[in-house]
Write a protein that holds these residues in place. Structure first.
Motif, PDB file in Angstrom:
ATOM      1  N   MET A   1       7.605  -3.581   1.427  1.00 41.70           N
ATOM      2  CA  MET A   1       7.620  -4.857   0.713  1.00 41.70           C
ATOM      3  C   MET A   1       6.676  -5.893   1.316  1.00 41.70           C
ATOM      4  SD  MET A   1       9.663  -4.111  -1.690  1.00 41.70           S
ATOM      5  CE  MET A   1       9.843  -5.720  -2.457  1.00 41.70           C
ATOM      6  N   THR A   2       6.344  -5.750   2.606  1.00 40.49           N
ATOM      7  CA  THR A   2       5.565  -6.800   3.267  1.00 40.49           C
ATOM      8  C   THR A   2       4.236  -6.326   3.844  1.00 40.49           C
ATOM      9  OG1 THR A   2       6.692  -6.419   5.397  1.00 40.49           O
ATOM     10  CG2 THR A   2       7.697  -8.004   3.895  1.00 40.49           C
TER      11      THR A   2
ATOM     12  N   SER B   1      -1.952  -2.665   1.976  1.00 39.71           N
ATOM     13  CA  SER B   1      -2.021  -1.509   1.084  1.00 39.71           C
ATOM     14  C   SER B   1      -1.897  -0.183   1.836  1.00 39.71           C
ATOM     15  CB  SER B   1      -3.331  -1.541   0.290  1.00 39.71           C
ATOM     16  OG  SER B   1      -4.456  -1.522   1.168  1.00 39.71           O
ATOM     17  N   THR B   2      -2.490  -0.102   3.028  1.00 35.44           N
ATOM     18  CA  THR B   2      -2.412   1.133   3.812  1.00 35.44           C
ATOM     19  C   THR B   2      -0.989   1.398   4.275  1.00 35.44           C
ATOM     20  OG1 THR B   2      -4.689   0.840   4.594  1.00 35.44           O
ATOM     21  CG2 THR B   2      -3.279   2.335   5.849  1.00 35.44           C
ATOM     22  N   VAL B   3      -0.310   0.355   4.739  1.00 37.04           N
ATOM     23  CA  VAL B   3       1.079   0.482   5.196  1.00 37.04           C
ATOM     24  C   VAL B   3       1.985   0.859   4.027  1.00 37.04           C
ATOM     25  CG1 VAL B   3       3.060  -0.782   6.129  1.00 37.04           C
ATOM     26  CG2 VAL B   3       0.794  -1.089   7.144  1.00 37.04           C
ATOM     27  N   ARG B   4       1.787   0.209   2.878  1.00 34.45           N
ATOM     28  CA  ARG B   4       2.607   0.513   1.701  1.00 34.45           C
ATOM     29  C   ARG B   4       2.418   1.964   1.260  1.00 34.45           C
ATOM     30  NH1 ARG B   4       0.832  -4.541  -0.225  1.00 34.45           N
ATOM     31  NH2 ARG B   4      -0.515  -3.485  -1.724  1.00 34.45           N
TER      32      ARG B   4
ATOM     33  N   SER C   1       1.862   0.041  -6.084  1.00 34.35           N
ATOM     34  CA  SER C   1       2.492   0.924  -5.097  1.00 34.35           C
ATOM     35  C   SER C   1       3.483   1.869  -5.765  1.00 34.35           C
ATOM     36  CB  SER C   1       3.202   0.097  -4.018  1.00 34.35           C
ATOM     37  OG  SER C   1       2.268  -0.558  -3.194  1.00 34.35           O
ATOM     38  N   PHE C   2       4.119   1.415  -6.830  1.00 32.58           N
ATOM     39  CA  PHE C   2       5.040   2.293  -7.554  1.00 32.58           C
ATOM     40  C   PHE C   2       4.282   3.494  -8.129  1.00 32.58           C
ATOM     41  CE2 PHE C   2       7.008   3.532 -11.638  1.00 32.58           C
ATOM     42  CZ  PHE C   2       8.182   4.073 -11.129  1.00 32.58           C
ATOM     43  N   ILE C   3       3.115   3.252  -8.683  1.00 38.37           N
ATOM     44  CA  ILE C   3       2.297   4.351  -9.214  1.00 38.37           C
ATOM     45  C   ILE C   3       1.933   5.312  -8.093  1.00 38.37           C
ATOM     46  CG2 ILE C   3       0.101   4.939 -10.317  1.00 38.37           C
ATOM     47  CD1 ILE C   3       0.240   2.165 -11.697  1.00 38.37           C
ATOM     48  N   GLU C   4       1.547   4.754  -6.955  1.00 42.74           N
ATOM     49  CA  GLU C   4       1.187   5.582  -5.803  1.00 42.74           C
ATOM     50  C   GLU C   4       2.399   6.387  -5.331  1.00 42.74           C
ATOM     51  OE1 GLU C   4      -2.141   4.739  -2.532  1.00 42.74           O
ATOM     52  OE2 GLU C   4      -0.439   3.363  -2.446  1.00 42.74           O
ATOM     53  N   PHE C   5       3.548   5.731  -5.294  1.00 46.82           N
ATOM     54  CA  PHE C   5       4.779   6.418  -4.907  1.00 46.82           C
ATOM     55  C   PHE C   5       5.044   7.612  -5.831  1.00 46.82           C
ATOM     56  CE2 PHE C   5       9.255   6.933  -6.069  1.00 46.82           C
ATOM     57  CZ  PHE C   5       9.780   7.372  -4.863  1.00 46.82           C
TER      58      PHE C   5
END
Length: 217
Positions: free
Chosen positions: A17-18, A21-24, A66-70
């Motif tokens: 959440m915080t 982009s790399t961490v997410r 990030s949801f798409i990446e997930f």
């Protein structure tokens, strides 16, 4: 185990959440595996709902990306029917996202998603329709990314034709069945230990009362 889940997952969700982009991205990769291996169903369902509510429909466009990446990670980790039930609708609706970079992310993710959606002809057609819509997008970057994705999918069909995705899915289904069996065994063991602890407490209490009465007499 639930105890480990309670200690680790909140930290990863905080990164998700915080973080940048790399961490997410790495958080998404980790959470996909948590969903695969978490045999305690209530914890898994809670995590799935968190992801849907805080990523898929987030007011923050970077979290929707990030949801798409997930989804590109988790679709390869769990049975397709589970992915379809939990994430597919929320994923495909992002073709209409008001933010161009989110629509572009969906186009870029399509080649990764397509082999899995091919397990259901209707779902595969939906993704094809999504790409057609994105190719016609008013944003040049989105349209170009969708065209590249379409070309990549056509080329990948030759590479993937010999891969047995149905067999891989059956392996995942069997794995989930074993996790369910493991959860049942652990729940029975926890119940047994809890009953044993209560019995020990009762015996200890009885002994103390007996000692107290003997002392008073």
């Amino acid at each position: 185990m639930p105890e480990i889940h309670n200690q680790v997952v909140p930290i990863i969700l905080e990164f998700l959440m915080t973080g940048n982009s790399t961490v997410r991205k790495e958080a998404c990769r980790f959470l996909a595996k948590v969903i695969k291996y978490q045999h305690h169903i209530p914890y898994r369902e809670e995590l799935i709902q968190f992801i849907k509510q805080n990523l898929a429909v987030s007011s923050n466009f970077s979290l929707r990306r990030s949801f798409i990446e997930f989804c590109t990670f988790v679709v390869a980790q769990i049975p397709y029917d589970l992915f379809k039930k939990c994430f597919l609708e929320e994923l495909l609706v992002l073709k209409k996202d008001p933010i161009e970079s989110v629509r572009k992310e969906l186009a870029v993710a399509s080649p990764t998603l397509k082999p899995f959606l091919d397990r259901d002809a209707k779902d595969a057609m939906q993704l094809t329709e999504v790409l057609i819509q994105l190719i016609q997008d008013e944003c040049h970057d989105v349209a170009e990314s969708a065209e590249i994705a379409e070309s990549t999918i056509l080329q990948s069909r030759k590479k993937n034709k010999d891969k047995d995705f149905e067999k891989a899915d059956k392996v995942m289904v069997e794995f989930q069945k074993k996790l369910a069996e493991r959860e049942k065994i652990e729940l029975e063991e926890r119940k047994r230990r809890s009953e044993a602890e209560e019995e020990n407490k009762y015996e200890m209490h009885s002994q103390l009362n007996h000692s107290h009465k003997k002392w008073r007499s």
